[in-house]
Motif scaffolding. Structure first.
Motif, PDB file in Angstrom:
ATOM      1  N   GLN A   8      77.253   4.345 116.594  1.00  0.00           N
ATOM      2  CA  GLN A   8      78.051   5.560 116.459  1.00  0.00           C
ATOM      3  C   GLN A   8      77.095   6.723 116.233  1.00  0.00           C
ATOM      4  OE1 GLN A   8      80.680   5.273 113.078  1.00  0.00           O
ATOM      5  NE2 GLN A   8      79.029   5.119 111.597  1.00  0.00           N
ATOM      6  N   TYR A   9      77.559   7.897 116.508  1.00  0.00           N
ATOM      7  CA  TYR A   9      76.727   9.078 116.293  1.00  0.00           C
ATOM      8  C   TYR A   9      77.653  10.277 116.140  1.00  0.00           C
ATOM      9  CZ  TYR A   9      77.667  11.043 120.897  1.00  0.00           C
ATOM     10  OH  TYR A   9      78.292  11.617 121.975  1.00  0.00           O
ATOM     11  N   GLY A  10      77.098  11.380 115.662  1.00  0.00           N
ATOM     12  CA  GLY A  10      77.945  12.551 115.489  1.00  0.00           C
ATOM     13  C   GLY A  10      77.212  13.702 114.850  1.00  0.00           C
ATOM     14  N   LYS A  11      77.988  14.615 114.326  1.00  0.00           N
ATOM     15  CA  LYS A  11      77.459  15.825 113.680  1.00  0.00           C
ATOM     16  C   LYS A  11      77.902  15.839 112.224  1.00  0.00           C
ATOM     17  CE  LYS A  11      75.253  19.751 114.872  1.00  0.00           C
ATOM     18  NZ  LYS A  11      73.960  19.735 115.580  1.00  0.00           N
ATOM     19  N   VAL A  35      82.362  19.328 107.162  1.00  0.00           N
ATOM     20  CA  VAL A  35      82.971  18.351 108.062  1.00  0.00           C
ATOM     21  C   VAL A  35      81.901  17.474 108.699  1.00  0.00           C
ATOM     22  CG1 VAL A  35      84.433  18.052 110.115  1.00  0.00           C
ATOM     23  CG2 VAL A  35      84.858  19.966 108.546  1.00  0.00           C
ATOM     24  N   CYS A  36      82.222  16.195 108.833  1.00  0.00           N
ATOM     25  CA  CYS A  36      81.372  15.246 109.554  1.00  0.00           C
ATOM     26  C   CYS A  36      82.202  14.588 110.649  1.00  0.00           C
ATOM     27  CB  CYS A  36      80.822  14.192 108.596  1.00  0.00           C
ATOM     28  SG  CYS A  36      79.884  12.860 109.408  1.00  0.00           S
ATOM     29  N   VAL A  37      81.645  14.494 111.860  1.00  0.00           N
ATOM     30  CA  VAL A  37      82.313  13.836 112.985  1.00  0.00           C
ATOM     31  C   VAL A  37      81.437  12.686 113.468  1.00  0.00           C
ATOM     32  CG1 VAL A  37      83.174  14.103 115.341  1.00  0.00           C
ATOM     33  CG2 VAL A  37      83.430  15.987 113.712  1.00  0.00           C
ATOM     34  N   LEU A  38      82.033  11.497 113.622  1.00  0.00           N
ATOM     35  CA  LEU A  38      81.314  10.325 114.123  1.00  0.00           C
ATOM     36  C   LEU A  38      82.130   9.682 115.239  1.00  0.00           C
ATOM     37  CD1 LEU A  38      80.165   8.737 110.740  1.00  0.00           C
ATOM     38  CD2 LEU A  38      78.684   9.801 112.451  1.00  0.00           C
ATOM     39  N   LEU A  39      81.482   9.422 116.378  1.00  0.00           N
ATOM     40  CA  LEU A  39      82.163   8.881 117.546  1.00  0.00           C
ATOM     41  C   LEU A  39      81.658   7.481 117.881  1.00  0.00           C
ATOM     42  CD1 LEU A  39      82.149  11.980 119.949  1.00  0.00           C
ATOM     43  CD2 LEU A  39      83.784  11.402 118.131  1.00  0.00           C
ATOM     44  N   LYS A  40      82.592   6.642 118.375  1.00  0.00           N
ATOM     45  CA  LYS A  40      82.263   5.322 118.897  1.00  0.00           C
ATOM     46  C   LYS A  40      82.920   5.178 120.272  1.00  0.00           C
ATOM     47  CE  LYS A  40      82.201   2.971 114.390  1.00  0.00           C
ATOM     48  NZ  LYS A  40      82.825   1.891 113.585  1.00  0.00           N
ATOM     49  N   GLY A  41      82.346   4.336 121.091  1.00  0.00           N
ATOM     50  CA  GLY A  41      82.928   4.099 122.413  1.00  0.00           C
ATOM     51  C   GLY A  41      81.924   3.456 123.335  1.00  0.00           C
ATOM     52  N   ASP A  42      82.073   3.754 124.622  1.00  0.00           N
ATOM     53  CA  ASP A  42      81.172   3.193 125.631  1.00  0.00           C
ATOM     54  C   ASP A  42      79.899   4.045 125.703  1.00  0.00           C
ATOM     55  OD1 ASP A  42      83.163   1.315 126.202  1.00  0.00           O
ATOM     56  OD2 ASP A  42      84.109   2.657 127.646  1.00  0.00           O
ATOM     57  N   TYR A  92      87.928  12.587 125.683  1.00  0.00           N
ATOM     58  CA  TYR A  92      86.834  11.850 126.321  1.00  0.00           C
ATOM     59  C   TYR A  92      87.256  10.391 126.505  1.00  0.00           C
ATOM     60  CZ  TYR A  92      84.501  16.059 124.699  1.00  0.00           C
ATOM     61  OH  TYR A  92      84.185  17.374 124.451  1.00  0.00           O
ATOM     62  N   LYS A  93      87.447   9.978 127.740  1.00  0.00           N
ATOM     63  CA  LYS A  93      87.994   8.659 128.042  1.00  0.00           C
ATOM     64  C   LYS A  93      87.083   7.524 127.593  1.00  0.00           C
ATOM     65  CE  LYS A  93      91.654  10.441 129.726  1.00  0.00           C
ATOM     66  NZ  LYS A  93      92.876  10.421 128.879  1.00  0.00           N
ATOM     67  N   HIS A  94      85.784   7.790 127.492  1.00  0.00           N
ATOM     68  CA  HIS A  94      84.870   6.721 127.076  1.00  0.00           C
ATOM     69  C   HIS A  94      84.674   6.668 125.561  1.00  0.00           C
ATOM     70  CE1 HIS A  94      82.304  10.267 127.127  1.00  0.00           C
ATOM     71  NE2 HIS A  94      81.336   9.589 126.518  1.00  0.00           N
ATOM     72  N   ILE A  95      85.318   7.589 124.832  1.00  0.00           N
ATOM     73  CA  ILE A  95      85.279   7.578 123.370  1.00  0.00           C
ATOM     74  C   ILE A  95      86.564   6.929 122.869  1.00  0.00           C
ATOM     75  CG2 ILE A  95      85.213   8.986 121.278  1.00  0.00           C
ATOM     76  CD1 ILE A  95      82.562   8.870 122.826  1.00  0.00           C
ATOM     77  N   HIS A  96      86.432   5.841 122.123  1.00  0.00           N
ATOM     78  CA  HIS A  96      87.594   5.064 121.706  1.00  0.00           C
ATOM     79  C   HIS A  96      87.907   5.180 120.216  1.00  0.00           C
ATOM     80  CE1 HIS A  96      87.232   3.593 125.717  1.00  0.00           C
ATOM     81  NE2 HIS A  96      86.134   2.899 125.466  1.00  0.00           N
ATOM     82  N   SER A  97      87.002   5.781 119.474  1.00  0.00           N
ATOM     83  CA  SER A  97      87.223   5.940 118.039  1.00  0.00           C
ATOM     84  C   SER A  97      86.503   7.186 117.554  1.00  0.00           C
ATOM     85  CB  SER A  97      86.727   4.718 117.269  1.00  0.00           C
ATOM     86  OG  SER A  97      86.772   4.937 115.864  1.00  0.00           O
ATOM     87  N   ALA A  98      87.191   7.977 116.746  1.00  0.00           N
ATOM     88  CA  ALA A  98      86.581   9.174 116.161  1.00  0.00           C
ATOM     89  C   ALA A  98      86.921   9.223 114.673  1.00  0.00           C
ATOM     90  CB  ALA A  98      87.083  10.437 116.855  1.00  0.00           C
ATOM     91  N   GLU A  99      85.877   9.290 113.853  1.00  0.00           N
ATOM     92  CA  GLU A  99      86.054   9.403 112.411  1.00  0.00           C
ATOM     93  C   GLU A  99      85.661  10.809 111.982  1.00  0.00           C
ATOM     94  OE1 GLU A  99      84.461   7.454 108.199  1.00  0.00           O
ATOM     95  OE2 GLU A  99      83.698   6.720 110.117  1.00  0.00           O
ATOM     96  N   VAL A 100      86.564  11.473 111.277  1.00  0.00           N
ATOM     97  CA  VAL A 100      86.322  12.838 110.811  1.00  0.00           C
ATOM     98  C   VAL A 100      86.448  12.865 109.295  1.00  0.00           C
ATOM     99  CG1 VAL A 100      87.080  15.239 110.890  1.00  0.00           C
ATOM    100  CG2 VAL A 100      87.144  13.836 112.972  1.00  0.00           C
ATOM    101  N   LYS A 101      85.378  13.284 108.639  1.00  0.00           N
ATOM    102  CA  LYS A 101      85.379  13.409 107.186  1.00  0.00           C
ATOM    103  C   LYS A 101      85.422  14.894 106.826  1.00  0.00           C
ATOM    104  CE  LYS A 101      82.510   9.255 106.737  1.00  0.00           C
ATOM    105  NZ  LYS A 101      81.250   8.683 106.219  1.00  0.00           N
TER     106      LYS A 101
END
Length: 295
Positions: A8-11, A35-42, A92-101
């Motif tokens: 996963q990665y993000g800002k 705010v923190c954003v973390l993305l998971k996917g393909d 984003y179709k290749h992003i399947h999970s987004a975590e926002v803190k």
């Protein structure tokens, strides 16, 4: 053969400030967030093949947060976090999970000449209101709300005794002690199917935060505590009774120790037991008590 098992990665540390201006009254309301954003996917090929075509730039994430803050309400933070998380999964179709803190910093309106000031505020503590909203494609939106950094202290009304003893034990039984901790209290909501369900629950988010905070402070102050463990459990029970829509409550409570200072070496000066008045605050090591209570 090596393979990517999790990624996963993000800002992180996106600083956001928003002001709402009431044109009728002239009053302004401010909200400051981190705010923190973390993305998971393909996204595995970005690691294994240097394929940046699957990478949504973290700078784009930062810009998205700012634009979402402009176009949508930022309060309650549960709604804002869910809006941002849902945006990334749906866009984003290749992003399947987004975590926002979302961490909301305290700004309290100033009272000047006995009246609330329309546009002046002060920081009255390090306590924050935090939210973790995760949108998972096909599995709805999970939200954990929390109070963090709430520092409390009671100068009496706490004990700790009759604990397990063996050859490693030096701590004496204590029947009256100072109890201080920095509260981290979270509650996990039942899964929301979609953003519409989150929007429908908006009034409940503030009510739950107010109830959890009041229960925490009232129980801490009123109870003659036999242990942090037992007091923590009673807080969890009350919060779950007050908010039927939550699935679990968790606390993390570090002990902030204050040790008596033996002054008997100086002319027999008494400063221990019932005569103790001056203490030495300790920074570490410290006890850490954690528990999750679920339905």
């Amino acid at each position: 053969m090596a393979s990517v098992s999790a990624a996963q990665y993000g800002k992180d540390n996106i600083r956001v400030y928003k002001v709402h201006k009431d044109e009728k009254t002239g009053f302004q309301t401010v909200v400051e967030m981190t705010v923190c954003v973390l993305l998971k996917g393909d996204i595995e090929t970005s690691y294994t093949e240097a394929d940046n075509s699957v990478v949504v730039a973290t700078d784009s994430m930062k810009n998205t947060v700012y634009i979402m803050a402009k176009q949508h309400p930022v309060t309650p933070p549960e709604l804002f976090g869910a809006i941002v998380a849902t945006h990334f999964v749906e866009t984003y179709k290749h992003i399947h999970s987004a975590e926002v803190k979302v961490k909301v910093h305290r700004w309290t309106r100033l009272t000047v000449d006995g009246m609330p000031h329309p546009h002046s505020f002060f920081r009255d503590g390090s306590e924050t209101r935090t939210v973790e909203a995760t949108a998972i494609e096909g599995n709805g939106i999970s939200i954990r709300s929390a109070i963090a950094g709430l520092l409390v202290l009671k100068s009496t009304g706490s004990a700790f005794h009759s604990f397990y003893r063996d050859e490693y034990t030096t701590l004496p039984d204590v029947y009256d002690r100072i109890l201080s901790t920095e509260v981290d209290c979270g509650w996990k909501w039942n899964i929301f199917s979609n953003i519409n369900e989150v929007e429908s629950a908006v009034p409940k988010f503030d009510n739950a935060w107010e109830a959890a905070r009041k229960i925490t402070l009232d129980t801490f102050a009123k109870e003659v505590s036999p242990s942090v463990q037992n007091t923590l459990y009673k807080m969890c029970q009350q919060i779950m009774a007050a908010v039927p829509e939550i699935a679990a409550v968790d606390y993390s409570l570090p002990n902030k120790h204050y040790f008596e200072i033996d002054m008997s070496w100086h002319k027999g000066l008494k400063n221990t037991g019932k005569d103790a008045e001056v203490y030495a605050p300790q920074s570490d090591p410290n006890g850490l008590i954690q528990c999750t209570v679920s339905r």
